[in-house]
Design an enzyme around this catalytic site. Structure first.
Site, PDB file in Angstrom:
ATOM      1  N   TYR A 224       0.826  -1.215   0.000  1.00  0.00           N
ATOM      2  CA  TYR A 224       0.000   0.000   0.000  1.00  0.00           C
ATOM      3  C   TYR A 224       0.850   1.250   0.000  1.00  0.00           C
ATOM      4  O   TYR A 224       0.433   2.305  -0.480  1.00  0.00           O
ATOM      5  CB  TYR A 224      -1.034  -0.035   1.135  1.00  0.00           C
ATOM      6  N   HIS A 373       3.628  -8.400 -10.576  1.00  0.00           N
ATOM      7  CA  HIS A 373       4.080  -7.585 -11.710  1.00  0.00           C
ATOM      8  C   HIS A 373       2.934  -6.786 -12.325  1.00  0.00           C
ATOM      9  O   HIS A 373       3.179  -5.756 -12.942  1.00  0.00           O
ATOM     10  CB  HIS A 373       4.783  -8.431 -12.777  1.00  0.00           C
ATOM     11  N   ARG A 437      10.854 -18.318  -8.180  1.00  0.00           N
ATOM     12  CA  ARG A 437      12.202 -18.309  -7.624  1.00  0.00           C
ATOM     13  C   ARG A 437      12.961 -19.597  -7.927  1.00  0.00           C
ATOM     14  O   ARG A 437      13.475 -20.255  -7.024  1.00  0.00           O
ATOM     15  CB  ARG A 437      12.136 -18.135  -6.105  1.00  0.00           C
TER      16      ARG A 437
HETATM   17  C1  HEM Z   1      12.165  -4.991 -17.109  1.00  0.00           C
HETATM   18  C2  HEM Z   1      11.060  -5.320 -16.480  1.00  0.00           C
HETATM   19  C3  HEM Z   1      10.943  -6.553 -15.629  1.00  0.00           C
HETATM   20  C4  HEM Z   1      11.270  -7.852 -15.930  1.00  0.00           C
HETATM   21  C5  HEM Z   1      11.805  -8.387 -17.242  1.00  0.00           C
HETATM   22  C6  HEM Z   1      11.000  -8.639 -14.745  1.00  0.00           C
HETATM   23  C7  HEM Z   1      11.180 -10.020 -14.646  1.00  0.00           C
HETATM   24  C8  HEM Z   1      11.047 -10.769 -13.499  1.00  0.00           C
HETATM   25  C9  HEM Z   1      11.115 -12.201 -13.402  1.00  0.00           C
HETATM   26  C10 HEM Z   1      11.337 -13.138 -14.585  1.00  0.00           C
HETATM   27  C11 HEM Z   1      10.950 -12.548 -12.095  1.00  0.00           C
HETATM   28  C12 HEM Z   1      10.794 -13.942 -11.516  1.00  0.00           C
HETATM   29  C13 HEM Z   1      11.990 -14.691 -11.184  1.00  0.00           C
HETATM   30  C14 HEM Z   1      11.715 -15.953 -10.413  1.00  0.00           C
HETATM   31  O1  HEM Z   1      10.767 -16.061  -9.614  1.00  0.00           O
HETATM   32  O2  HEM Z   1      12.511 -16.903 -10.595  1.00  0.00           O
HETATM   33  C15 HEM Z   1      10.797 -11.320 -11.353  1.00  0.00           C
HETATM   34  C16 HEM Z   1      10.639 -11.233  -9.981  1.00  0.00           C
HETATM   35  C17 HEM Z   1      10.351 -10.063  -9.303  1.00  0.00           C
HETATM   36  N1  HEM Z   1      10.113  -8.806  -9.855  1.00  0.00           N
HETATM   37 FE1  HEM Z   1      10.320  -8.310 -11.800  1.00  0.00          FE
HETATM   38  N2  HEM Z   1      10.525  -7.809 -13.763  1.00  0.00           N
HETATM   39  C18 HEM Z   1      10.471  -6.527 -14.265  1.00  0.00           C
HETATM   40  C19 HEM Z   1      10.032  -5.389 -13.609  1.00  0.00           C
HETATM   41  C20 HEM Z   1       9.704  -5.336 -12.271  1.00  0.00           C
HETATM   42  C21 HEM Z   1       9.209  -4.166 -11.589  1.00  0.00           C
HETATM   43  C22 HEM Z   1       8.952  -2.810 -12.243  1.00  0.00           C
HETATM   44  C23 HEM Z   1       9.040  -4.515 -10.288  1.00  0.00           C
HETATM   45  C24 HEM Z   1       8.548  -3.695  -9.131  1.00  0.00           C
HETATM   46  C25 HEM Z   1       8.476  -2.398  -9.085  1.00  0.00           C
HETATM   47  C26 HEM Z   1       9.450  -5.901 -10.147  1.00  0.00           C
HETATM   48  C27 HEM Z   1       9.471  -6.604  -8.962  1.00  0.00           C
HETATM   49  C28 HEM Z   1       9.830  -7.930  -8.832  1.00  0.00           C
HETATM   50  C29 HEM Z   1       9.913  -8.619  -7.567  1.00  0.00           C
HETATM   51  C30 HEM Z   1       9.657  -8.004  -6.184  1.00  0.00           C
HETATM   52  C31 HEM Z   1      10.246  -9.957  -7.864  1.00  0.00           C
HETATM   53  C32 HEM Z   1      10.377 -11.107  -6.872  1.00  0.00           C
HETATM   54  C33 HEM Z   1      11.753 -11.470  -6.556  1.00  0.00           C
HETATM   55  C34 HEM Z   1      11.753 -12.673  -5.649  1.00  0.00           C
HETATM   56  O3  HEM Z   1      10.939 -13.593  -5.825  1.00  0.00           O
HETATM   57  O4  HEM Z   1      12.567 -12.662  -4.721  1.00  0.00           O
HETATM   58  N3  HEM Z   1       9.827  -6.368 -11.370  1.00  0.00           N
HETATM   59  N4  HEM Z   1      10.835 -10.245 -12.230  1.00  0.00           N
END
Ligand code: HEM
Ligand code: CU
Length: 547
Positions: A224, A373, A437
């Site tokens: 939030y 996302h 993850r």
């Molecule tokens: C270029 C844009 C982005 C791409 C390509 C992207 C891609 C990804 C992918 C593939 C994962 C999953 C990995 C996994 O679970 O193995 C992930 C996790 C995550 N993303 Fe993104 N994402 C993008 C933008 C963002 C944005 C703008 C935010 C938040 C403002 C964000 C926050 C997160 C968070 C918090 C995780 C979780 C990490 C974890 O599980 O510890 N992402 N992202």
């Protein structure tokens, strides 16, 4: 001649936050791209980078750093616009920036050296270097200092304007800060009393149940904390951009009060499958979570009511004719509007996640990653992009040119399509049971594991489009910061006249009342579980380094 929309000192300080936000956003986007490509089987990381290392960098930089820096910058600028900032507030703003920046660098350094691949939730018993925890704590402390600067500006304003309701934007800043101060107490306690002493080796074991409770005491209101600034833009800036009015001053304030009350005593909805917390308490949290649906629905209602009023004033007919009259060519509207549309499935997904039985289906699958996302990564991020397009030139005394509008629309489209593909694939895979993850794996070429690969590839394609959009966004931000023609850009802030504001019930701005009710709700929902986790503590866990 250059004309900034607010005074130079406030403008420079706010800009420092916004630009820093985009700097770390760029690194986070690169990490996101790599994750998508790795999971999709497109690339293999070199020996010296671990998947969980970039995953940690991505989660921390996007979820905690980009958002917090942007929010503080936007809030300061909006306060300077609505009530002006005293000198002390600007100083505290800079001090907060220094502490936040220093903390972020510390955290990123420990992640880079491979001492902190604990992901952005830093769940015990995964154990990072103490400097990772200290760096993250400094990020929070810096935000407290920045918040103190805003609180000072607010109290000064109230002293000079006794018996007046504050401007809506300023009210929303204060409501968000109340939430942030209370919520971060949980994570600060976890850091100071549990993780930091444990990672220094001063204590041998950690109480895992308690640490996760404290984390989610903070973790849910965190969402939030991301959303309320986006809502503040939806309530105050978007109406002005499209030539409309704030639908209702009191409704908007009630919404923010409800967020204060209902977003903290709900953390167990992230822990529905976790042992050590009884079902009864989980149900209390789930019930309160469903209450949060109400203020979001109210926001949707009043946003679309404003759109309808504007459309009808422009001659729209029929039930939905007003949609045709909205200014889609204006990136200041188009980007947050796309964000609002994302919020519709996102809200529905949230209700699914919090429902006990359905949570069992999606828990710890990549559905959850798809969910956040489209909430923070789309509804919030697109709104922040939309804000940046006018905020940066307006603070610099430059023009938001036609070309920048067009580039912004293209960037928004890339983000929208990329996110639809990536999050769509994530949601779908989650329903098939694909875990979140996880590094690239075909589960020893198991037929089931292999059958998931096509969706993983789709996810990677979405990630590539998102990365292109991120690069475009950063180029646009740099252009508007340094290269756009000197001139004036409006700071769009719909303001109600004092007369209208004074009709809003006085009690809505009586913070003591709301903080007292919040304390009561926290006591009811967390008092016994936390007491229980301390008094009947599970055997402590030694630290683990799984990477
Ligand atoms: C270029 C844009 C982005 C791409 C390509 C992207 C891609 C990804 C992918 C593939 C994962 C999953 C990995 C996994 O679970 O193995 C992930 C996790 C995550 N993303 Fe993104 N994402 C993008 C933008 C963002 C944005 C703008 C935010 C938040 C403002 C964000 C926050 C997160 C968070 C918090 C995780 C979780 C990490 C974890 O599980 O510890 N992402 N992202
Ligand atoms: Cu939550």
């Amino acid at each position: 001649m250059s004309t900034r929309s607010i005074d130079r000192r406030s403008a420079e300080m706010s800009l420092a936050y916004v630009l820093t936000a985009f700097f770390f956003f760029g690194i986070g986007a690169l990490a996101g791209l790599l994750q998508g490509l790795v999971r999709g089987g497109v690339i293999t990381l070199p020996e010296w980078i671990n998947y969980y290392q970039i995953l940690t960098a991505h989660g921390v930089l996007m979820g905690l750093v980009f958002t917090t820096f942007f929010i503080v910058g936007f809030f300061y600028a909006g306060m300077a616009k609505t009530i002006t900032l005293p000198k002390l507030s600007v100083k505290l703003g800079w001090l907060g920036w220094v502490v936040m920046f220093f903390g972020t660098v510390m955290a990123v350094a420990t992640i880079s050296t491979g001492e902190a691949s604990v992901m952005y939730t830093f769940y015990a018993p995964l154990k990072a270097s103490p400097w990772f925890y200290i760096g993250s704590t400094l990020l929070v402390i810096g935000s407290w200092i920045a918040g103190a600067g805003m609180t000072y500006a607010y109290t000064q304003w109230r002293k000079q304007n006794t018996n007046q309701r504050s401007p809506l934007f300023t009210f929303m800043v204060m409501a968000t800060l109340v939430l942030w101060y209370v919520a971060t107490l949980g994570v600060a306690a976890e850091m100071l009393f549990q993780l930091i002493p444990w990672s220094f080796g001063w204590t041998d074991t950690v109480n895992v149940v308690l640490s996760r409770m404290l984390f989610w005491f903070f973790g849910h209101p965190l969402v939030y904390f991301w959303l309320m600034p986006a809502y503040a833009a939806w309530y105050n800036c978007v109406p002005k951009i499209i030539g409309g009015k704030i639908f209702s001053d009191s409704l908007a304030r009630v919404v923010f009060i409800l967020f204060i009350l209902l977003s903290i005593p709900v953390g167990f909805h992230h822990q529905l499958t976790e042992a050590g917390i009884s079902e009864k308490w989980k149900i209390v949290h789930v019930a309160l979570t469903l209450g949060v649906v109400l203020p979001s629905m109210m926001t949707a209602f009043s946003s679309f009511a404003t759109f309808e009023a504007v459309g009808r004033a422009k001659g729209a007919r029929g039930v939905f004719g007003f949609f045709k009259k909205l200014p889609y060519g204006d990136v200041r509207f188009f980007a947050p509007f796309m964000g609002m549309l994302f919020f519709i499935p996102a809200g529905i997904g949230g209700i699914i996640n919090t429902s006990n039985q359905m949570n069992v289906v999606v828990h710890n699958t990549i559905w959850v990653t798809g969910h956040f996302h489209i909430t923070v990564g789309a509804a919030v991020a697109l709104t922040f992009f939309g804000i940046a397009y006018w905020l940066i030139p307006s603070l610099m005394g430059r023009q938001l040119t036609k070309g920048a509008h067009r580039a912004g629309i293209i960037q928004t489209l890339f983000w929208t399509v990329g996110m639809l593909i990536m999050s769509g694939a994530m949601h779908f895979m989650g329903l098939l049971g694909v875990p979140r993850r996880t590094d690239y794996t075909t589960y020893m070429d198991d037929p089931l594991g292999l059958s998931w690969m096509k969706y993983e590839t789709l996810m990677a394609i979405g990630g590539v489009l998102l990365f292109i959009s991120a690069v475009l966004m950063i180029c646009n931000a740099i252009y508007l910061w340094k290269f756009a023609p000197v001139g004036e850009t409006e700071f769009p802030m719909a303001e109600n006249s004092l007369e209208v504001r004074q009709q809003t019930p006085r009690i809505l701005e009586n913070w003591k009342v709301w903080i007292a009710i919040l304390a009561f709700l926290i006591l009811v929902s967390y008092g016994y579980p936390i007491y229980d986790a301390i008094v009947h503590a599970p055997p402590g866990a030694p630290g683990m380094k799984t990477w």
